[in-house]
Enzyme design. Structure first.
Site, PDB file in Angstrom:
ATOM      1  N   SER A 185      -5.542  38.904   3.159  1.00  0.00           N
ATOM      2  CA  SER A 185      -6.791  38.127   3.198  1.00  0.00           C
ATOM      3  C   SER A 185      -6.578  36.854   2.399  1.00  0.00           C
ATOM      4  O   SER A 185      -5.580  36.712   1.696  1.00  0.00           O
ATOM      5  CB  SER A 185      -7.928  38.919   2.551  1.00  0.00           C
ATOM      6  N   ASP A 186      -7.509  35.917   2.492  1.00  0.00           N
ATOM      7  CA  ASP A 186      -7.471  34.818   1.534  1.00  0.00           C
ATOM      8  C   ASP A 186      -8.150  35.317   0.252  1.00  0.00           C
ATOM      9  O   ASP A 186      -8.717  36.413   0.204  1.00  0.00           O
ATOM     10  CB  ASP A 186      -8.146  33.560   2.089  1.00  0.00           C
ATOM     11  N   TRP A 187      -8.089  34.498  -0.764  1.00  0.00           N
ATOM     12  CA  TRP A 187      -8.573  34.874  -2.100  1.00  0.00           C
ATOM     13  C   TRP A 187     -10.024  35.385  -2.038  1.00  0.00           C
ATOM     14  O   TRP A 187     -10.957  34.619  -1.790  1.00  0.00           O
ATOM     15  CB  TRP A 187      -8.474  33.646  -3.008  1.00  0.00           C
ATOM     16  N   GLY A 188     -10.174  36.664  -2.209  1.00  0.00           N
ATOM     17  CA  GLY A 188     -11.525  37.234  -2.260  1.00  0.00           C
ATOM     18  C   GLY A 188     -12.254  37.272  -0.927  1.00  0.00           C
ATOM     19  O   GLY A 188     -13.451  37.592  -0.879  1.00  0.00           O
ATOM     20  N   SER A 189     -11.568  36.993   0.171  1.00  0.00           N
ATOM     21  CA  SER A 189     -12.323  36.819   1.419  1.00  0.00           C
ATOM     22  C   SER A 189     -12.815  38.135   2.023  1.00  0.00           C
ATOM     23  O   SER A 189     -13.680  38.114   2.888  1.00  0.00           O
ATOM     24  CB  SER A 189     -11.532  36.010   2.455  1.00  0.00           C
TER      25      SER A 189
END
Ligand code: BGC
Length: 733
Positions: free
Chosen positions: A285-289
């Site tokens: 995932s992207d950061w915290g997505s």
């Protein structure tokens, strides 16, 4: 001779067979290993492999990166980001080796344009139109990063964008899907080499999947809305191309796509990427997505976010902890099948295995190697090589450039000329104190430098004008460094106004009034607008952010040691209201320029400041005799040929560009699309014929069902020095 050829062919055939057998034997061995390992893993340990935590610093909204040593040693973390260095990664890997099953961590970092040796920002590199140089640059990043404990970079960013307000255009290859695809592949090849088990290759991560480059109004993280046909033809190709080049991992994007966040989007991840394209790596995932699906209002809470992520095919969660905190329960209560988790774990373990980490988890943690490689001269030489090729000559009235060797005194104006930090650009890992600024490079050339700040970057006020003008008057030539500071482009750096501040531009006007020769260096991380400068300054070079070797590269171009050859990979607008601006617009029912009743603005012309593919040279290239020749070769319909002559006074390189228009189609198509280019070097007076093949790749498109088709009919082929200055020929298929 015939026998020898046959013999060689049969040897090759035998070798190929043995290699394939070996390959499959190797693969079988890997599968046995992973099956046996997974057979021993608890559900918690499996979920641990799907969790990635941030180490020393944050590259998103978290706040206290915590030491994870305890969880690592319990086997509850699969990967760390934002940690590097042979020593530091060794210490963490040692903790992983204390875990029950001794599964190694993989360390990832955003090595976006070089590691400690900074290379030009990716948009600048794309301006080189030199795929070999771009691949070499990525290779250098991998060599240097892997020597410092890293196994994985979150690059290349392959997002197409038509919106210069979006600050992340600096991380990509610009606006064109055809060129963007080739750059994406070059970067993947450079990072991964052809053998992931070599200790100087790292995993690439194709990001941000998908369509992250089209946020509405150019605002980072904003919603995306586009038709499938539009996606397939303009935004999708680089992701697919990067996958085909063997990219090991993908990153899901923050935005929504077709009304579902990409991170929980089954169509994008499970259907298109994994099923249709057959991607066998893993998706992070992207950061915290994953957790952000709650803010998207697509998931009620973190539990539902975890459910939607894993169901959609998202394998590893970066930073947020929805998987860690919820997946086990979701399996135990029977909401999801453990096979979903197994599939994600297997994908991740395979990459760890391919990197050779099960054999030796410390193979990237060699302090001696790190010392020898990081910041070494060969890397710097490569950085300068690419930097020179990234510079674009925008204007050169009266051939002010190149400067003559007799130019000994220079008025150097603008704080950007001295700023190591700004030379690095955004998302930089470079050692700032090792960046050679323009000021230093000029000192190294033994020039007399009459420096003045000229303007204040923060307030945009002209400062001490009389002093600046005095410096200009006593110098042979004036070089003005202007543009953006590094923080102004990049993630979160969307701008409503991409005009270069008025004060900076006014200063150029004042200096030009002295009548002394003036060269403007535009330092920027995106297309910017500078109409006053365009009009007043006799010579302009777009020097972007070139990182460690910025100063020497710029000097080499100024003094003609390297003849500039870069071309713009993104259209530069003349007015902010033109955005989104791109060369491959469609004709429309009321095409631009035809009448009063046509698509246009009433207050500005339709012209960009500089079109896609634009860039000058110190020499002149003549284009002659554009022609089509039918071909009998299998898969090639025809060749388009053009004769190029270097009729100027310098040796030089030219990017010869080939565009195609499909005259009628079953869906509306652009007025032209780049479908080939070749960068050629011609000595002064030399000529060469350049030849572009016409195959399905040049003529086809995705229909609304996302099928790639070629429709027989009439085509126009165009060849030229940029997307506007072209000569055309017709062709019927
Ligand atoms: C960015 C990604 C990056 C990640 C990790 C995010 O904010 O969007 O491009 O790879 O952080 O640093």
């Amino acid at each position: 001779m015939k026998n020898l050829t046959l013999f060689l062919l049969s040897v090759c055939f035998l070798m190929a067979c043995t290699n394939t057998e070996k390959q499959t034997e190797k693969q079988k061995e890997m599968n046995r290993f992973i099956d046996s390992l997974m057979g021993q893993m608890t559900l918690e340990e499996k979920i641990g492999q799907l969790s990635q935590c941030s180490g020393e610093f944050a590259t998103g909204p978290d706040n206290n990166p915590i030491s994870r040593t305890e969880d690592i040693s319990k086997g509850l973390i699969g990967s760390m980001l934002n940690v590097s260095g042979a020593e530091k990664t060794r210490r963490m890997q040692e903790a992983a080796m204390q875990s029950r099953l001794r599964i190694p961590l993989i360390f990832g970092l955003d090595v976006i344009h070089g590691f400690r040796t900074g290379f030009p920002i990716p948009l600048a590199e794309a301006a080189s139109f030199d795929l070999d140089a771009i691949e070499r640059s990525a290779r250098c990043s991998a060599i240097e990063a892997s020597a410092s404990g890293l196994h994985w970079t979150f690059a290349p960013m392959v997002d197409i964008s038509w919106d210069a307000r979006w600050g992340r255009v600096m991380e990509g290859a610009g606006e064109d899907p055809y060129y963007g695809s080739l750059v994406a592949q070059a970067r993947v090849r450079g990072l991964q080499g052809d053998d992931l088990s070599a200790d100087n290759t790292i995993l690439a991560c194709v990001k941000h999947y998908a369509a992250y480059g089209a946020p509405m109004a150019g605002k980072d993280y904003n919603s995306v809305d586009m038709s499938m046909g539009h996606f397939a033809n303009f935004y999708m190709p680089p992701y697919k191309a990067a996958m085909e080049a063997g990219a090991a991992t993908f990153m899901s994007s923050f935005n929504d796509f077709n009304n579902q966040p990409a991170t929980g989007n089954s169509f994008l991840l499970r259907h298109l990427l994994k099923k249709e394209w057959g991607f066998d790596g893993f998706v992070v995932s992207d950061w915290g997505s994953v957790q952000e699906m709650v803010a998207h209002r697509y998931a009620r809470d973190e539990r539902e976010a975890a459910l939607k992520g894993i169901t959609a095919g998202l394998d590893m969660e970066m930073v947020s902890e929805c998987y860690r905190n919820n997946l086990a329960e979701l399996v135990k209560e029977g909401t999801i099948d453990e096979s979903l988790i197994d599939d994600a774990v297997r994908r991740i373990l395979i990459k760890k295995y391919e990197l050779g980490l099960f054999e030796d988890p410390f193979r990237y943690c060699d302090v001696e190697r790190e010392k020898e490689i990081v910041n070494s001269q060969p890397l710097r030489d490569e950085a300068r090589y690419v930097a020179e090729r990234s510079i674009v000559l925008l204007k050169n009235e009266q051939n002010i450039l190149p400067l003559s060797p007799s130019v000994k005194s220079v008025a150097l104006i603008g704080p950007l000329a001295k700023s190591q930090k700004d030379m690095c650009g955004s998302w930089s890992c470079a050692d700032q104190n090792k960046v050679i600024t323009l000021f230093e490079a000029m000192q190294q050339r033994g020039l007399t430098i009459n420096y003045s700040d000229g303007y204040d970057l923060k307030t945009d006020e002209i400062t001490n004008l009389q002093h600046t003008l005095a410096q200009v008057r006593k110098s042979d030539v004036t070089i003005i460094a202007m543009g953006e500071e590094a923080w102004e482009s990049g993630e979160m750096r969307s701008k409503a106004d991409i005009n270069i501040p008025a004060g900076q531009q006014k200063l150029v006007e004042e200096i030009v009034k002295t009548g002394k020769p003036v060269v403007v260096l535009m330092m920027c991380g995106r297309p910017v607008i500078f109409n006053t400068v365009r009009e007043k300054a006799p010579a302009i070079l777009c020097t972007w952010w070139l990182s460690s070797e910025a100063g020497p590269a710029i000097c080499n171009v100024l003094w003609g040691d390297y003849n500039p050859s870069g071309k713009l990979p993104m259209t530069f607008p003349q007015h902010i209201g033109q955005i989104p601006l791109y060369y491959q617009y469609k004709s429309t029912g009321r095409p631009a320029g035809q009448d009063v009743w046509c698509t246009k603005y009433i207050d500005i012309t339709d012209q960009p400041a500089y079109p896609f593919g634009y860039g000058l040279s110190y020499t002149r290239f003549d284009y002659d005799n554009v022609r089509v020749e039918k071909s009998d070769e299998k898969g090639v319909y025809a060749y388009v040929l053009v004769d190029i002559t270097n009729s100027g006074n310098y040796d030089g390189e030219e990017v010869v560009q080939f565009y195609v228009r499909d005259e009628y189609a079953s869906i509306t198509r652009p007025v032209k699309e780049l479908r080939g280019f070749e960068k050629i070097a011609l000595k002064k007076g030399e000529s060469r014929t350049v030849k572009f093949p016409v195959t399905d790749k040049q003529l086809g498109f995705y229909n609304n069902d996302m099928e790639y088709i070629v429709e027989p009919g009439e085509f126009t082929f165009m060849v030229g020095r940029n997307s506007q200055d072209v000569e055309s020929v017709s062709f019927t298929l």
